[in-house]
Design a protein around this motif. Sequence first.
Motif, PDB file in Angstrom:
ATOM      1  N   LYS A  93       0.507  -1.096   0.284  1.00 39.21           N
ATOM      2  CA  LYS A  93      -0.116  -0.447   0.272  1.00 39.21           C
ATOM      3  C   LYS A  93       0.676   1.957   0.100  1.00 39.21           C
ATOM      4  O   LYS A  93       1.736   1.195   0.789  1.00 39.21           O
ATOM      5  N   PRO A  94       0.427   2.434  -1.184  1.00 41.83           N
ATOM      6  CA  PRO A  94       1.278   3.648  -0.600  1.00 41.83           C
ATOM      7  C   PRO A  94       0.721   4.592   0.036  1.00 41.83           C
ATOM      8  O   PRO A  94      -0.316   4.535   0.206  1.00 41.83           O
ATOM      9  N   SER A  95       1.846   5.296   0.897  1.00 42.19           N
ATOM     10  CA  SER A  95       0.664   6.275   2.014  1.00 42.19           C
ATOM     11  C   SER A  95       1.176   7.099   1.210  1.00 42.19           C
ATOM     12  O   SER A  95       1.342   6.724  -0.082  1.00 42.19           O
ATOM     13  N   VAL A  96       0.038   8.090   1.910  1.00 44.63           N
ATOM     14  CA  VAL A  96       0.111   9.386   1.839  1.00 44.63           C
ATOM     15  C   VAL A  96       0.819  10.620   0.900  1.00 44.63           C
ATOM     16  O   VAL A  96       0.899  11.134   0.192  1.00 44.63           O
ATOM     17  N   ASP A  97       1.946   9.873   1.746  1.00 44.42           N
ATOM     18  CA  ASP A  97       3.837  10.689   1.462  1.00 44.42           C
ATOM     19  C   ASP A  97       4.072   9.393   0.209  1.00 44.42           C
ATOM     20  O   ASP A  97       4.916  10.926  -0.470  1.00 44.42           O
ATOM     21  N   ASP A  98       3.952   8.823   0.292  1.00 43.62           N
ATOM     22  CA  ASP A  98       4.562   7.746  -1.170  1.00 43.62           C
ATOM     23  C   ASP A  98       4.079   8.798  -2.182  1.00 43.62           C
ATOM     24  O   ASP A  98       4.281   9.568  -3.046  1.00 43.62           O
ATOM     25  N   LEU A  99       2.713   8.456  -2.116  1.00 40.70           N
ATOM     26  CA  LEU A  99       1.986   9.681  -3.402  1.00 40.70           C
ATOM     27  C   LEU A  99       2.033  11.144  -3.689  1.00 40.70           C
ATOM     28  O   LEU A  99       2.199  11.472  -4.962  1.00 40.70           O
ATOM     29  N   ALA A 100       1.999  12.231  -2.597  1.00 37.85           N
ATOM     30  CA  ALA A 100       2.560  13.261  -2.458  1.00 37.85           C
ATOM     31  C   ALA A 100       3.928  13.465  -3.492  1.00 37.85           C
ATOM     32  O   ALA A 100       4.138  14.119  -4.034  1.00 37.85           O
ATOM     33  N   PHE A 101       4.898  12.324  -3.390  1.00 36.71           N
ATOM     34  CA  PHE A 101       5.894  12.320  -3.821  1.00 36.71           C
ATOM     35  C   PHE A 101       6.618  12.172  -5.795  1.00 36.71           C
ATOM     36  O   PHE A 101       7.306  12.387  -6.057  1.00 36.71           O
ATOM     37  N   ALA A 102       5.349  11.030  -5.307  1.00 33.87           N
ATOM     38  CA  ALA A 102       5.373  10.633  -6.585  1.00 33.87           C
ATOM     39  C   ALA A 102       4.524  11.446  -7.525  1.00 33.87           C
ATOM     40  O   ALA A 102       5.127  11.586  -8.991  1.00 33.87           O
ATOM     41  N   ARG A 103       3.337  12.983  -7.266  1.00 33.95           N
ATOM     42  CA  ARG A 103       3.408  13.408  -7.600  1.00 33.95           C
ATOM     43  C   ARG A 103       4.383  15.153  -8.211  1.00 33.95           C
ATOM     44  O   ARG A 103       4.404  15.312  -9.429  1.00 33.95           O
ATOM     45  N   TRP A 104       5.097  14.796  -7.299  1.00 33.46           N
ATOM     46  CA  TRP A 104       6.599  15.881  -7.652  1.00 33.46           C
ATOM     47  C   TRP A 104       7.004  15.513  -8.730  1.00 33.46           C
ATOM     48  O   TRP A 104       7.698  16.235  -9.313  1.00 33.46           O
ATOM     49  N   ARG A 105       7.060  13.648  -8.077  1.00 34.94           N
ATOM     50  CA  ARG A 105       7.496  13.603  -9.335  1.00 34.94           C
ATOM     51  C   ARG A 105       7.395  13.295 -11.235  1.00 34.94           C
ATOM     52  O   ARG A 105       8.076  13.775 -12.316  1.00 34.94           O
ATOM     53  N   ARG A 106       6.117  13.778 -11.227  1.00 38.60           N
ATOM     54  CA  ARG A 106       5.480  13.796 -12.413  1.00 38.60           C
ATOM     55  C   ARG A 106       5.292  14.895 -12.491  1.00 38.60           C
ATOM     56  O   ARG A 106       5.452  15.081 -13.994  1.00 38.60           O
ATOM     57  N   ARG A 107       5.554  15.982 -11.963  1.00 44.01           N
ATOM     58  CA  ARG A 107       5.391  17.956 -11.857  1.00 44.01           C
ATOM     59  C   ARG A 107       7.146  17.634 -12.281  1.00 44.01           C
ATOM     60  O   ARG A 107       7.022  18.828 -13.740  1.00 44.01           O
ATOM     61  N   GLY A 108       7.458  16.977 -12.513  1.00 44.29           N
ATOM     62  CA  GLY A 108       9.333  17.166 -12.829  1.00 44.29           C
ATOM     63  C   GLY A 108       9.189  16.585 -14.157  1.00 44.29           C
ATOM     64  O   GLY A 108      10.597  16.698 -14.720  1.00 44.29           O
ATOM     65  N   ALA A 109       9.052  15.318 -14.476  1.00 44.83           N
ATOM     66  CA  ALA A 109       8.500  14.962 -15.529  1.00 44.83           C
ATOM     67  C   ALA A 109       9.080  15.824 -17.381  1.00 44.83           C
ATOM     68  O   ALA A 109       8.660  17.027 -17.051  1.00 44.83           O
ATOM     69  N   ALA A 110       9.215  15.247 -17.920  1.00 49.52           N
ATOM     70  CA  ALA A 110       9.622  16.243 -19.641  1.00 49.52           C
ATOM     71  C   ALA A 110       8.448  16.312 -19.651  1.00 49.52           C
ATOM     72  O   ALA A 110       7.322  15.491 -19.444  1.00 49.52           O
ATOM     73  N   ASP A 111       8.235  17.364 -20.521  1.00 44.07           N
ATOM     74  CA  ASP A 111       7.184  18.134 -20.628  1.00 44.07           C
ATOM     75  C   ASP A 111       6.947  17.412 -21.706  1.00 44.07           C
ATOM     76  O   ASP A 111       7.492  16.623 -22.536  1.00 44.07           O
ATOM     77  N   HIS A 112       5.212  17.013 -21.824  1.00 38.73           N
ATOM     78  CA  HIS A 112       4.845  17.161 -23.030  1.00 38.73           C
ATOM     79  C   HIS A 112       4.510  15.353 -22.735  1.00 38.73           C
ATOM     80  O   HIS A 112       3.842  14.471 -23.633  1.00 38.73           O
ATOM     81  N   SER A 113       5.384  14.185 -21.170  1.00 36.79           N
ATOM     82  CA  SER A 113       5.827  12.992 -21.137  1.00 36.79           C
ATOM     83  C   SER A 113       3.755  12.846 -20.408  1.00 36.79           C
ATOM     84  O   SER A 113       3.338  13.629 -20.136  1.00 36.79           O
ATOM     85  N   ALA A 114       3.941  11.477 -20.608  1.00 37.35           N
ATOM     86  CA  ALA A 114       2.552  11.325 -20.257  1.00 37.35           C
ATOM     87  C   ALA A 114       2.495  11.305 -19.015  1.00 37.35           C
ATOM     88  O   ALA A 114       0.862  11.527 -17.963  1.00 37.35           O
ATOM     89  N   GLU A 115       3.584  11.177 -17.891  1.00 38.26           N
ATOM     90  CA  GLU A 115       3.366  11.040 -16.869  1.00 38.26           C
ATOM     91  C   GLU A 115       3.059  13.220 -16.314  1.00 38.26           C
ATOM     92  O   GLU A 115       1.973  13.409 -15.566  1.00 38.26           O
ATOM     93  N   GLN A 116       4.201  13.999 -16.826  1.00 43.70           N
ATOM     94  CA  GLN A 116       3.523  15.493 -16.783  1.00 43.70           C
ATOM     95  C   GLN A 116       2.111  15.818 -17.104  1.00 43.70           C
ATOM     96  O   GLN A 116       1.534  16.494 -16.686  1.00 43.70           O
ATOM     97  N   SER A 117       1.586  15.302 -18.034  1.00 44.64           N
ATOM     98  CA  SER A 117       0.268  15.602 -18.534  1.00 44.64           C
ATOM     99  C   SER A 117      -0.381  15.221 -18.499  1.00 44.64           C
ATOM    100  O   SER A 117      -1.607  15.805 -17.558  1.00 44.64           O
ATOM    101  N   ALA A 118      -0.467  14.011 -17.572  1.00 49.66           N
ATOM    102  CA  ALA A 118      -1.210  12.814 -16.216  1.00 49.66           C
ATOM    103  C   ALA A 118      -1.101  13.915 -15.899  1.00 49.66           C
ATOM    104  O   ALA A 118      -2.640  14.444 -14.522  1.00 49.66           O
ATOM    105  N   GLN A 119      -0.901  14.199 -14.486  1.00 50.55           N
ATOM    106  CA  GLN A 119      -0.600  15.393 -13.267  1.00 50.55           C
ATOM    107  C   GLN A 119      -0.804  16.488 -13.628  1.00 50.55           C
ATOM    108  O   GLN A 119      -1.601  17.761 -12.394  1.00 50.55           O
ATOM    109  N   ALA A 120      -0.837  17.344 -14.887  1.00 52.52           N
ATOM    110  CA  ALA A 120      -1.024  18.283 -15.324  1.00 52.52           C
ATOM    111  C   ALA A 120      -2.926  18.391 -15.173  1.00 52.52           C
ATOM    112  O   ALA A 120      -3.388  19.359 -14.761  1.00 52.52           O
ATOM    113  N   VAL A 121      -3.666  17.530 -15.469  1.00 57.10           N
ATOM    114  CA  VAL A 121      -5.006  17.236 -15.803  1.00 57.10           C
ATOM    115  C   VAL A 121      -4.996  17.051 -14.308  1.00 57.10           C
ATOM    116  O   VAL A 121      -6.207  17.526 -13.757  1.00 57.10           O
TER     117      VAL A 121
END
Length: 192
Positions: A93-121
């Motif tokens: 099970k991911p913790s709330v902190d795990d999810l927060a860190f994953a959001r931070w990583r998705r925001r810093g992903a390469a421009d126009h990547s699936a990760e960054q686009s998903a986080q932007a939405v």
Amino acid sequence: MLNELVKQLVAILRYIAAPAVGIVVVWLADVSHDVVRVAMQAAWPWTTPPSPWPFVGFLALTGVTVYHAHRTLLHPFITTLLVGLHTRSLSPKPSVDDLAFARWRRRGAADHSAEQSAQAVLDETNAAIHFFYCSGWSSLLISLVFKIAFPTDFQLASRIAFSSVILLFLITAVVGDYHTAKLDVEAYRRFR
């Protein structure tokens, strides 16, 4: 450039629009619909009509206060509950902190990547959700301030209608939060 414009609109929505909605809700709930005028005259008696800029400052201060109080005092409990509901079947099970860190990583992903686009939405959706939370809390806070400051001038036409509007805002936010938490957990699972 468009991303910056969206960020500015999100900040306006979060910090100024929600308390503006709160003012409108309180004004509509007031029996005589004049409590805002009374408040402005009491705050700025030397100008007629009062300058709108202090009022905009009041909205911004109220918005920042309500948003941060909600995010620090109430939303961690809501998030923990919703994440718990959506991670019951995951192992580990991911913790709330795990999810927060994953959001931070998705925001810093390469421009126009699936990760960054998903986080932007997800970020835009969360901004809308917090607009509903903050509109409800702002309506409640502003009504309490007006009731204390202007007890004879502010009377609710219908407590049931006023409470229903606040509940509608808060229920809409919780339902949106429920669905967004589900998508957040799914993004965590897919983009690990």
